[in-house]
Design a protein around this motif. Structure first.
Motif, PDB file in Angstrom:
ATOM      1  N   ASP A  89      35.339  43.033  39.908  1.00 37.34           N
ATOM      2  CA  ASP A  89      35.624  43.214  41.295  1.00 37.34           C
ATOM      3  C   ASP A  89      36.532  41.977  41.808  1.00 37.34           C
ATOM      4  N   TYR A  90      37.660  42.056  42.620  1.00 43.83           N
ATOM      5  CA  TYR A  90      38.479  40.780  42.823  1.00 43.83           C
ATOM      6  C   TYR A  90      37.764  40.058  43.856  1.00 43.83           C
ATOM      7  N   ALA A  91      36.728  40.358  44.303  1.00 44.92           N
ATOM      8  CA  ALA A  91      36.079  39.441  45.318  1.00 44.92           C
ATOM      9  C   ALA A  91      34.789  38.643  44.568  1.00 44.92           C
ATOM     10  N   VAL A 115      39.567  46.909  28.220  1.00 48.55           N
ATOM     11  CA  VAL A 115      39.681  48.090  29.268  1.00 48.55           C
ATOM     12  C   VAL A 115      38.953  47.601  30.585  1.00 48.55           C
ATOM     13  N   ILE A 116      39.863  47.327  31.849  1.00 54.54           N
ATOM     14  CA  ILE A 116      39.303  46.948  32.800  1.00 54.54           C
ATOM     15  C   ILE A 116      39.028  48.137  33.805  1.00 54.54           C
ATOM     16  N   ARG A 117      37.683  48.325  34.356  1.00 50.45           N
ATOM     17  CA  ARG A 117      37.051  49.167  35.099  1.00 50.45           C
ATOM     18  C   ARG A 117      37.131  48.542  36.643  1.00 50.45           C
ATOM     19  N   GLU A 118      37.929  48.952  37.216  1.00 48.99           N
ATOM     20  CA  GLU A 118      37.858  48.324  39.096  1.00 48.99           C
ATOM     21  C   GLU A 118      36.647  49.128  39.508  1.00 48.99           C
ATOM     22  N   TRP A 119      35.445  48.129  39.764  1.00 46.57           N
ATOM     23  CA  TRP A 119      34.296  48.549  40.474  1.00 46.57           C
ATOM     24  C   TRP A 119      34.261  47.624  41.862  1.00 46.57           C
ATOM     25  N   ALA A 120      34.788  48.033  42.948  1.00 47.21           N
ATOM     26  CA  ALA A 120      34.732  47.642  44.028  1.00 47.21           C
ATOM     27  C   ALA A 120      33.487  47.731  44.819  1.00 47.21           C
ATOM     28  N   ILE A 121      32.709  46.691  44.497  1.00 45.28           N
ATOM     29  CA  ILE A 121      31.472  46.671  45.225  1.00 45.28           C
ATOM     30  C   ILE A 121      31.305  45.691  46.356  1.00 45.28           C
ATOM     31  N   ALA A 128      42.012  46.238  47.399  1.00 45.84           N
ATOM     32  CA  ALA A 128      42.535  45.590  46.057  1.00 45.84           C
ATOM     33  C   ALA A 128      42.378  46.240  44.689  1.00 45.84           C
ATOM     34  N   ALA A 129      41.222  46.988  44.662  1.00 47.49           N
ATOM     35  CA  ALA A 129      40.882  47.862  43.288  1.00 47.49           C
ATOM     36  C   ALA A 129      42.029  49.055  43.472  1.00 47.49           C
ATOM     37  N   ARG A 130      42.344  49.847  44.525  1.00 46.75           N
ATOM     38  CA  ARG A 130      43.224  50.661  44.618  1.00 46.75           C
ATOM     39  C   ARG A 130      44.768  50.393  44.378  1.00 46.75           C
ATOM     40  N   PHE A 198      23.994  48.428  35.882  1.00 48.19           N
ATOM     41  CA  PHE A 198      24.657  47.379  36.166  1.00 48.19           C
ATOM     42  C   PHE A 198      24.212  47.141  37.508  1.00 48.19           C
ATOM     43  N   ALA A 199      23.742  45.910  37.855  1.00 50.19           N
ATOM     44  CA  ALA A 199      23.276  45.704  39.329  1.00 50.19           C
ATOM     45  C   ALA A 199      24.371  44.689  40.099  1.00 50.19           C
ATOM     46  N   GLY A 200      25.627  44.404  39.288  1.00 55.01           N
ATOM     47  CA  GLY A 200      26.732  43.689  39.854  1.00 55.01           C
ATOM     48  C   GLY A 200      27.802  43.357  38.799  1.00 55.01           C
TER      49      GLY A 200
END
Length: 230
Positions: A89-91, A115-121, A128-130, A198-200
Protein backbone atom coordinates in the motif's frame (compact mmCIF):
# COMPACT_ATOMS: atom_id res chain seq x y z
CA UNK A 1 -9.58 -17.30 18.91
CA UNK A 2 -7.08 -17.59 21.76
CA UNK A 3 -8.92 -20.68 23.06
CA UNK A 4 -8.76 -22.28 19.62
CA UNK A 5 -5.06 -21.48 19.32
CA UNK A 6 -4.27 -23.00 22.70
CA UNK A 7 -6.32 -26.07 21.87
CA UNK A 8 -4.40 -26.49 18.65
CA UNK A 9 -1.12 -26.07 20.51
CA UNK A 10 -2.20 -28.72 22.96
CA UNK A 11 -2.99 -31.10 20.12
CA UNK A 12 0.33 -30.34 18.46
CA UNK A 13 2.10 -30.94 21.75
CA UNK A 14 0.99 -34.54 21.65
CA UNK A 15 3.05 -35.16 18.57
CA UNK A 16 6.08 -33.46 20.14
CA UNK A 17 5.78 -35.14 23.49
CA UNK A 18 5.23 -38.65 22.19
CA UNK A 19 3.15 -41.60 23.22
CA UNK A 20 3.83 -41.00 26.90
CA UNK A 21 1.23 -38.22 26.88
CA UNK A 22 -1.61 -40.58 26.04
CA UNK A 23 -3.68 -42.61 28.47
CA UNK A 24 -5.70 -45.73 27.81
CA UNK A 25 -8.90 -43.70 27.52
CA UNK A 26 -7.36 -41.00 25.27
CA UNK A 27 -5.41 -37.79 25.73
CA UNK A 28 -4.55 -37.18 29.36
CA UNK A 29 -4.87 -33.41 29.56
CA UNK A 30 -3.41 -33.17 33.05
CA UNK A 31 -0.29 -35.07 32.06
CA UNK A 32 0.03 -33.03 28.87
CA UNK A 33 -0.21 -29.78 30.80
CA UNK A 34 2.35 -30.97 33.30
CA UNK A 35 4.73 -31.95 30.52
CA UNK A 36 4.35 -28.57 28.83
CA UNK A 37 4.94 -26.72 32.10
CA UNK A 38 8.08 -28.78 32.63
CA UNK A 39 9.27 -28.22 29.06
CA UNK A 40 8.20 -24.68 28.11
CA UNK A 41 11.07 -24.31 25.64
CA UNK A 42 9.10 -26.33 23.08
CA UNK A 43 6.21 -23.86 22.97
CA UNK A 44 7.81 -21.36 20.54
CA UNK A 45 8.71 -24.25 18.23
CA UNK A 46 5.18 -25.58 18.45
CA UNK A 47 3.66 -22.16 17.77
CA UNK A 48 5.91 -21.65 14.74
CA UNK A 49 5.07 -25.11 13.42
CA UNK A 50 1.35 -24.46 13.87
CA UNK A 51 1.58 -21.13 12.07
CA UNK A 52 3.49 -22.72 9.19
CA UNK A 53 0.91 -25.46 8.87
CA UNK A 54 -1.97 -22.98 8.89
CA UNK A 55 -0.18 -20.80 6.32
CA UNK A 56 0.21 -23.77 3.99
CA UNK A 57 -3.50 -24.49 4.20
CA UNK A 58 -4.33 -20.87 3.36
CA UNK A 59 -1.80 -20.78 0.53
CA UNK A 60 -3.35 -23.89 -0.98
CA UNK A 61 -6.71 -22.09 -1.02
CA UNK A 62 -5.43 -19.27 -3.22
CA UNK A 63 -3.33 -21.59 -5.38
CA UNK A 64 -1.13 -20.34 -8.19
CA UNK A 65 -3.47 -17.45 -8.98
CA UNK A 66 -1.94 -15.21 -6.32
CA UNK A 67 1.42 -15.30 -8.12
CA UNK A 68 -0.08 -14.40 -11.50
CA UNK A 69 0.23 -10.61 -11.68
CA UNK A 70 -2.10 -8.08 -13.14
CA UNK A 71 -0.47 -7.66 -16.58
CA UNK A 72 2.59 -5.46 -16.17
CA UNK A 73 2.45 -5.12 -12.36
CA UNK A 74 5.85 -6.65 -11.77
CA UNK A 75 9.33 -5.54 -10.75
CA UNK A 76 12.58 -7.24 -11.62
CA UNK A 77 12.58 -9.83 -14.39
CA UNK A 78 9.05 -10.28 -15.82
CA UNK A 79 10.08 -13.74 -17.07
CA UNK A 80 11.95 -14.70 -13.91
CA UNK A 81 11.58 -18.22 -12.57
CA UNK A 82 11.97 -17.23 -8.91
CA UNK A 83 8.92 -15.35 -7.66
CA UNK A 84 8.34 -13.06 -4.71
CA UNK A 85 4.78 -11.80 -4.18
CA UNK A 86 4.37 -8.55 -2.26
CA UNK A 87 1.10 -7.10 -0.95
CA UNK A 88 1.65 -3.38 -0.58
CA UNK A 89 0.00 0.00 0.00
CA UNK A 90 1.49 3.37 -1.00
CA UNK A 91 0.44 4.90 2.34
CA UNK A 92 2.26 2.20 4.32
CA UNK A 93 5.53 3.34 5.87
CA UNK A 94 6.68 -0.25 6.36
CA UNK A 95 6.09 -0.89 2.66
CA UNK A 96 8.15 2.16 1.80
CA UNK A 97 11.04 0.98 4.00
CA UNK A 98 10.81 -2.49 2.43
CA UNK A 99 11.40 -1.06 -1.04
CA UNK A 100 15.15 -0.99 -0.32
CA UNK A 101 15.05 -4.70 0.48
CA UNK A 102 13.13 -5.49 -2.70
CA UNK A 103 15.56 -3.46 -4.82
CA UNK A 104 18.48 -5.27 -3.21
CA UNK A 105 16.91 -8.67 -3.88
CA UNK A 106 16.33 -7.75 -7.53
CA UNK A 107 19.89 -6.49 -7.93
CA UNK A 108 21.26 -9.72 -6.46
CA UNK A 109 19.13 -12.07 -8.56
CA UNK A 110 18.51 -11.44 -12.28
CA UNK A 111 16.02 -14.34 -12.30
CA UNK A 112 13.76 -12.77 -9.67
CA UNK A 113 10.24 -11.67 -10.58
CA UNK A 114 8.48 -9.56 -7.94
CA UNK A 115 4.71 -9.69 -8.34
CA UNK A 116 3.14 -6.64 -6.74
CA UNK A 117 -0.40 -6.92 -5.45
CA UNK A 118 -1.96 -3.51 -4.84
CA UNK A 119 -3.78 -3.84 -1.51
CA UNK A 120 -5.22 -0.40 -0.74
CA UNK A 121 -6.08 -0.62 2.96
CA UNK A 122 -5.09 2.83 4.21
CA UNK A 123 -7.39 5.87 3.86
CA UNK A 124 -6.77 7.69 0.60
CA UNK A 125 -4.58 5.04 -0.99
CA UNK A 126 -7.10 3.47 -3.38
CA UNK A 127 -6.65 6.15 -6.06
CA UNK A 128 -2.91 5.49 -6.05
CA UNK A 129 -3.49 1.75 -6.37
CA UNK A 130 -5.88 2.28 -9.28
CA UNK A 131 -3.38 4.54 -11.05
CA UNK A 132 -0.67 1.94 -10.48
CA UNK A 133 -2.77 -0.59 -12.39
CA UNK A 134 -3.24 2.00 -15.14
CA UNK A 135 0.54 2.41 -15.25
CA UNK A 136 0.93 -1.35 -15.53
CA UNK A 137 -1.45 -1.36 -18.49
CA UNK A 138 0.77 1.20 -20.22
CA UNK A 139 3.98 -0.69 -19.44
CA UNK A 140 5.14 1.99 -16.97
CA UNK A 141 4.48 0.23 -13.70
CA UNK A 142 8.02 0.22 -12.27
CA UNK A 143 8.45 3.93 -12.98
CA UNK A 144 5.15 4.84 -11.34
CA UNK A 145 5.76 2.54 -8.37
CA UNK A 146 9.15 4.11 -7.70
CA UNK A 147 7.89 7.68 -8.14
CA UNK A 148 4.90 7.03 -5.90
CA UNK A 149 6.96 5.77 -2.98
CA UNK A 150 9.51 8.54 -3.46
CA UNK A 151 6.85 11.23 -3.44
CA UNK A 152 5.33 10.90 0.02
CA UNK A 153 1.62 10.68 0.77
CA UNK A 154 -0.64 9.18 -1.92
CA UNK A 155 -2.92 12.20 -2.17
CA UNK A 156 -4.33 13.49 -5.46
CA UNK A 157 -1.35 15.75 -6.10
CA UNK A 158 1.15 12.98 -5.32
CA UNK A 159 -0.60 10.49 -7.60
CA UNK A 160 -0.72 12.99 -10.47
CA UNK A 161 2.93 13.89 -9.96
CA UNK A 162 4.01 10.23 -9.98
CA UNK A 163 1.90 9.55 -13.08
CA UNK A 164 3.55 12.43 -14.93
CA UNK A 165 6.99 11.31 -13.79
CA UNK A 166 6.26 7.83 -15.13
CA UNK A 167 5.27 9.31 -18.50
CA UNK A 168 1.68 8.06 -18.49
CA UNK A 169 -0.92 9.04 -21.03
CA UNK A 170 -3.04 10.80 -18.43
CA UNK A 171 -6.36 10.59 -20.26
CA UNK A 172 -6.02 6.84 -20.79
CA UNK A 173 -4.68 6.31 -17.26
CA UNK A 174 -7.51 8.23 -15.62
CA UNK A 175 -10.11 6.34 -17.61
CA UNK A 176 -8.64 2.97 -16.71
CA UNK A 177 -8.19 3.91 -13.04
CA UNK A 178 -11.93 4.60 -12.87
CA UNK A 179 -12.87 1.38 -14.65
CA UNK A 180 -14.63 -1.72 -13.37
CA UNK A 181 -11.57 -3.75 -14.35
CA UNK A 182 -9.37 -1.79 -11.93
CA UNK A 183 -11.98 -2.17 -9.18
CA UNK A 184 -12.23 -5.91 -9.81
CA UNK A 185 -8.46 -6.34 -9.56
CA UNK A 186 -8.31 -4.50 -6.23
CA UNK A 187 -11.17 -6.63 -4.91
CA UNK A 188 -9.37 -9.77 -6.06
CA UNK A 189 -6.22 -8.80 -4.20
CA UNK A 190 -8.24 -8.02 -1.07
CA UNK A 191 -9.77 -11.48 -1.20
CA UNK A 192 -6.33 -13.07 -1.59
CA UNK A 193 -5.06 -11.13 1.42
CA UNK A 194 -8.02 -12.14 3.58
CA UNK A 195 -7.69 -15.79 2.60
CA UNK A 196 -3.99 -15.70 3.45
CA UNK A 197 -4.78 -14.15 6.82
CA UNK A 198 -2.77 -10.95 6.37
CA UNK A 199 -3.59 -8.31 8.97
CA UNK A 200 -1.77 -5.51 7.17
CA UNK A 201 0.96 -4.58 4.73
CA UNK A 202 3.48 -5.56 3.64
CA UNK A 203 2.69 -9.23 3.14
CA UNK A 204 4.82 -11.69 1.21
CA UNK A 205 4.82 -15.09 -0.43
CA UNK A 206 8.21 -16.62 -1.17
CA UNK A 207 8.88 -20.24 -2.11
CA UNK A 208 5.74 -21.45 -0.39
CA UNK A 209 6.29 -19.36 2.75
CA UNK A 210 3.69 -16.82 3.84
CA UNK A 211 5.38 -13.91 5.62
CA UNK A 212 3.89 -10.81 7.21
CA UNK A 213 5.52 -7.48 8.00
CA UNK A 214 8.67 -5.55 7.16
CA UNK A 215 10.92 -8.53 7.87
CA UNK A 216 14.02 -7.25 6.09
CA UNK A 217 16.34 -8.44 3.35
CA UNK A 218 17.85 -11.43 5.16
CA UNK A 219 14.48 -12.99 5.99
CA UNK A 220 13.19 -12.57 2.45
CA UNK A 221 16.43 -13.85 0.94
CA UNK A 222 16.33 -16.91 3.17
CA UNK A 223 12.73 -17.63 2.14
CA UNK A 224 13.58 -17.29 -1.55
CA UNK A 225 16.50 -19.65 -1.00
CA UNK A 226 14.07 -22.16 0.50
CA UNK A 227 15.35 -21.93 4.05
CA UNK A 228 14.11 -20.51 7.34
CA UNK A 229 15.67 -17.47 8.99
CA UNK A 230 15.53 -16.60 12.66
Amino acid sequence: MRRNFLTALLALACGFAGAGLWSVSGLDNARTRAWLVANPEVLPEMAAALQRNEAQVRLAEVGDAVARPFPGAVLGNPAGKRVLVMFTDYACGYCRSSERDVARLIAADPDLKVVIREWAIFPGSENAARMALAAAQQGRYAAFHKAMFAGGAPNAEGVARAARAAGLDMARASAFAASDRAAAELARTTQFARTLGFAGTPGWIAEGQVIEGAVGYDRLKAALDGSEAA
